[in-house]
Design an enzyme around this catalytic site. Structure first.
Site, PDB file in Angstrom:
ATOM      1  N   VAL A 561       0.833  -1.200   0.000  1.00 15.54           N
ATOM      2  CA  VAL A 561       0.000   0.000   0.000  1.00 15.54           C
ATOM      3  C   VAL A 561       0.870   1.254   0.000  1.00 15.54           C
ATOM      4  O   VAL A 561       0.377   2.367   0.045  1.00 15.54           O
ATOM      5  CB  VAL A 561      -0.958   0.028   1.213  1.00 15.54           C
ATOM      6  CG1 VAL A 561      -1.983  -1.095   1.102  1.00 15.54           C
ATOM      7  CG2 VAL A 561      -0.202  -0.076   2.526  1.00 15.54           C
ATOM      8  N   ASP A 562       2.194   1.068  -0.015  1.00 19.78           N
ATOM      9  CA  ASP A 562       3.089   2.231  -0.062  1.00 19.78           C
ATOM     10  C   ASP A 562       3.717   2.325  -1.456  1.00 19.78           C
ATOM     11  O   ASP A 562       3.272   1.676  -2.384  1.00 19.78           O
ATOM     12  CB  ASP A 562       4.167   2.123   1.027  1.00 19.78           C
ATOM     13  CG  ASP A 562       4.916   0.792   0.954  1.00 19.78           C
ATOM     14  OD1 ASP A 562       4.722   0.038  -0.019  1.00 19.78           O
ATOM     15  OD2 ASP A 562       5.704   0.516   1.871  1.00 19.78           O
ATOM     16  N   ASP A 563       4.748   3.129  -1.602  1.00 16.85           N
ATOM     17  CA  ASP A 563       5.352   3.304  -2.920  1.00 16.85           C
ATOM     18  C   ASP A 563       6.454   2.296  -3.186  1.00 16.85           C
ATOM     19  O   ASP A 563       7.528   2.623  -3.669  1.00 16.85           O
ATOM     20  CB  ASP A 563       5.871   4.740  -3.067  1.00 16.85           C
ATOM     21  CG  ASP A 563       4.721   5.725  -3.088  1.00 16.85           C
ATOM     22  OD1 ASP A 563       3.678   5.385  -3.678  1.00 16.85           O
ATOM     23  OD2 ASP A 563       4.848   6.804  -2.494  1.00 16.85           O
TER      24      ASP A 563
END
Ligand code: WTA
Length: 692
Positions: A561-563
């Site tokens: 869910v992050d980069d």
């Protein structure tokens, strides 16, 4: 037939269990019903009967104890290992809550041990001296070798003695840049033996990435080899190391010794570039040293290794693992998740340059006295049947790999698999990314002849070992689900506000309280450790993954869910790729997103804005991609460069990646609200350039 896993219509036949935890209720209570959506695959009675954890009830009993009495649970396991001095009163001391001060995790503090001793000396003393520790298979079929536990111990001692002799001491960093030769686990174990902290850098990383890591941890010595053959290609590793060492000196870090193994099958020493005074041939020095070496006894909380991994910002993070907890955790997870038997021949296809190779090529298996296959080559060389050729050759029982390999072999066709017997296989494993149900089925039906349970192990560099994983034989599987938590692990799913959600739900995956294999800090940056992992949802460790839990309590990982993107199971930070892209003189700005990729899981999709007036060309595209290969490594090369006259930004200048993801995946009717953009017309421009 009874020795095949079978599909069931209902689990009602399972006896109901005594304990209840939020997970696994349905299975225990026999409420989970098989249907189109609820696709259950049950272990055969025959498999379950012989399994270490034969039933959900047994699991629950052990799991409940691990949560209610973690000290007792882990102390019992610790007692099976050798400790020079027993740990203090407290088994675990932890603070995971940033609101209560510094985040701190300690297990078995005060206990004095050594993981190399526990992997080798302890097993030799227990009578396993003549057992094969490593079956090595070279790139070329027919080029192979073995090491027994005694032989491995002797080789490790010789290298350990050499390292001590050149002044490597407890706590010193050693960078290892080696392909999958036996010398790679040997080097790791030699460091561990003398209390040095190894930092293995995957030998697919570029000179710049290697140098960045060298500058961060300042090793006394770099251990490498001159070259390696992968498939039909020769890769000159020594040239890469030379360039990295020049760059490191330029940044103030000079490495005194470059110990180089002559990998004769790939390149003769005569053809290797050499720097007198700094470079030393392994074969010229190491074999001269004694084959025994005193162990450096270390505290359970002394560092064992550093492993750099990608995060959402540009700089790789040095994940630090310590000795005691990591030792117990990798040993125990290996044992249960693969239902380990002393007669097993275990093969994990991961490279020791990644965490999987640390925990499940080297430490976990050797701590159990297992026989491990180490493979130097590429799984499709000389053809796509190589894996099964190796399985038959060594009679591999346990085969652990990544979904990307499963998918690429699946594309080549079943003939490559069915040509080989594979009857030795007992347990299969998957790691690195969610395994899609169709790849799961192919792995299960074709590779495992519908006979072998698949351990879909969810975990991370940071967790040290498996966190959510099936235990083969213990409960029915659902293709694509990592199922239930390992002993001692309390996964929670939280919403954006950090509120725990119960039952059937989906949200952010966090972990409540620590487990022995947890990383203790980011090297030299404890603040970043707290900010990245413990501040997003105070009170919990935040994994960076999304997860849903179904009505039966099974966990389904849904990706980052992050980069961070996950390409062929390799973790890559979008920011890292972006910073490599903009280092190209003609590239003004770049934004990278992950897109679905048939084989790799995710592909790298880069939006690139050129400097004013620069025309688009195929040549420029190639040279931009080359820049990324050079800066990070071939595995991080973008799959697509999308020319972008401008990027969609908010009025405050923030790039709206949500929109870029939709454009990249061509979900143009799902762009959402674009009116808040500083210049909404960039979206149309981007769409019009999509296929140029
Ligand atoms: C992903 C590799 C779903 C996940 C061991 C995690 C998985 C990241 C699985 C860690 C799995 C790994 N199912 N996703 N079985 N295994 N992941 O640090 O997104 O290289 O956060 O560790 O890989 O990658 P890392």
């Amino acid at each position: 037939s009874s020795h095949h896993l079978r599909h069931v219509d209902s689990l009602a036949t399972l006896p109901s269990g005594a304990g209840r935890i939020p997970h696994l209720n349905a299975v225990i209570l026999g409420e989970a019903l098989a249907s189109e959506e609820n696709d259950l695959v049950c272990p055969s009675d025959e498999f379950s009967k012989q399994a270490l954890v034969p039933s959900p009830q047994k699991y629950l009993e052990m799991y409940n104890r691990s949560i209610e009495d973690p000290d007792g649970f882990w102390s019992d396991i610790a007692s099976e290992f050798y400790w020079k001095k027993k740990w203090g009163e407290q088994v675990c001391s932890e603070n995971l809550d940033v609101r209560n001060g510094e985040v701190k995790i300690e297990w078995f503090k005060g206990g004095i041990t050594n993981i190399c001793y526990n992997c080798l000396d302890r097993n030799v003393e227990a009578g396993l001296g003549d057992k094969i520790a490593i079956y090595w298979e070279g790139n070329e079929p027919g080029y192979d070798g073995t090491l027994t536990y005694s032989e491995l111990l002797q080789k490790v001692c010789q290298l350990a003695n050499y390292l001590k002799d050149i002044g490597v001491k407890k706590g010193d960093a050693v960078v290892i840049y080696l392909p999958m030769l036996m010398e790679l686990p040997i080097a790791m174990l030699a460091c561990a033996r003398i209390g040095a902290v190894h930092s293995v850098v995957f030998a697919g990383f570029s000179a710049e990435s290697l140098s960045q890591r060298i500058v961060d941890c300042k090793p006394k010595v770099v251990i490498t080899c001159n070259a390696v053959k992968r498939g039909s290609k020769v890769i000159n590793l020594k040239d890469i190391v030379d360039a990295a060492l020049v760059e490191s000196s330029g940044n103030g870090v000079s490495v005194g010794v470059c110990l180089t193994y002559e990998n004769e099958s790939a390149m003769k020493r005569e053809s290797t570039k050499w720097k007198e005074g700094r470079d030393i041939w392994w074969q010229d020095v190491v074999p001269k040293y004694p084959t025994t070496c005193e162990v450096e006894w270390v505290d359970a909380e002394d560092p064992l290794f550093l492993l750099y991994t990608s995060g959402s910002t540009g700089k790789p993070k040095g994940v630090l693992h310590t000795t005691g907890g990591y030792m117990l955790y990798t040993a125990t997870t290996f044992k249960y998740a693969f239902d380990y038997k002393p007669t097993d021949i275990y093969w994990c296809t991961a490279d020791c340059g990644w965490i999987t190779g640390h925990s499940y090529v080297t430490y976990g298996p050797l701590l159990n006295g297992a026989s491990v296959v180490v493979f130097e080559g590429a799984p499709s060389y000389p053809d796509s049947g190589r894996c099964w050729d190796i399985v038959d050759k060594f009679k591999v029982t346990t085969f652990y790999t990544a979904p990307t390999l499963v998918r690429s072999l699946m594309r080549e066709g079943a003939e490559y698999v069915t040509k080989y017997s594979r009857k030795s296989l007992r347990v299969l494993g998957s790691v690195g990314e969610p395994i899609n149900p169709s790849a799961w089925r192919w792995f299960f039906n074709v590779v495992g002849d519908s006979r072998c349970p698949i351990s879909d192990t969810w975990w991370q560099t940071e967790t040290g070992g498996f966190m959510i994983t099936p235990l083969p034989g213990a409960w029915p599987q659902k293709p694509g689900s990592a199922t239930f938590p390992f002993f001692g692990v309390q996964p929670v799913i939280v919403d954006e506000k950090g509120v725990e959600i119960e039952g059937e739900c989906s949200g952010y995956l966090c972990i409540k309280s620590s487990w022995p294999g947890a990383f203790r800090t980011l090297y030299g940056d404890h603040e970043r450790y707290e900010t990245t992992y413990f501040k997003p949802f105070p009170g919990y460790y935040f994994t960076g993954d999304g997860c849903s839990r179904d009505k039966d309590g099974y966990h389904w990982l849904t990706g980052r869910v992050d980069d961070v993107i996950n390409v062929s199971g390799h973790r890559i930070g979008t920011a890292e790729v972006e910073s490599a892209l903009v280092s190209h003189p003609k590239c003004a700005e770049a934004a990278v997103v992950g897109v679905e990729h048939e084989v790799k899981g995710q592909g790298i999709y880069a939006f690139v804005t050129l400097v004013e007036g620069e025309p688009y060309s195929e040549e420029l595209r190639k040279s931009i991609i080359l820049t990324v290969r050079k800066q990070i490594g071939a595995f991080a090369a973008p799959d697509k460069i999308h020319w972008a006259p401008g990027l969609p930004k908010t009025r405050s200048g923030k790039i709206m990646r949500r929109i870029l993801r939709k454009i990249a995946s061509r979900q143009l009717d799902e762009l959402g609200d674009t009116s808040t953009l500083a210049d909404p017309s960039v979206v149309d421009q981007l769409i019009s350039l999509a296929d140029t």
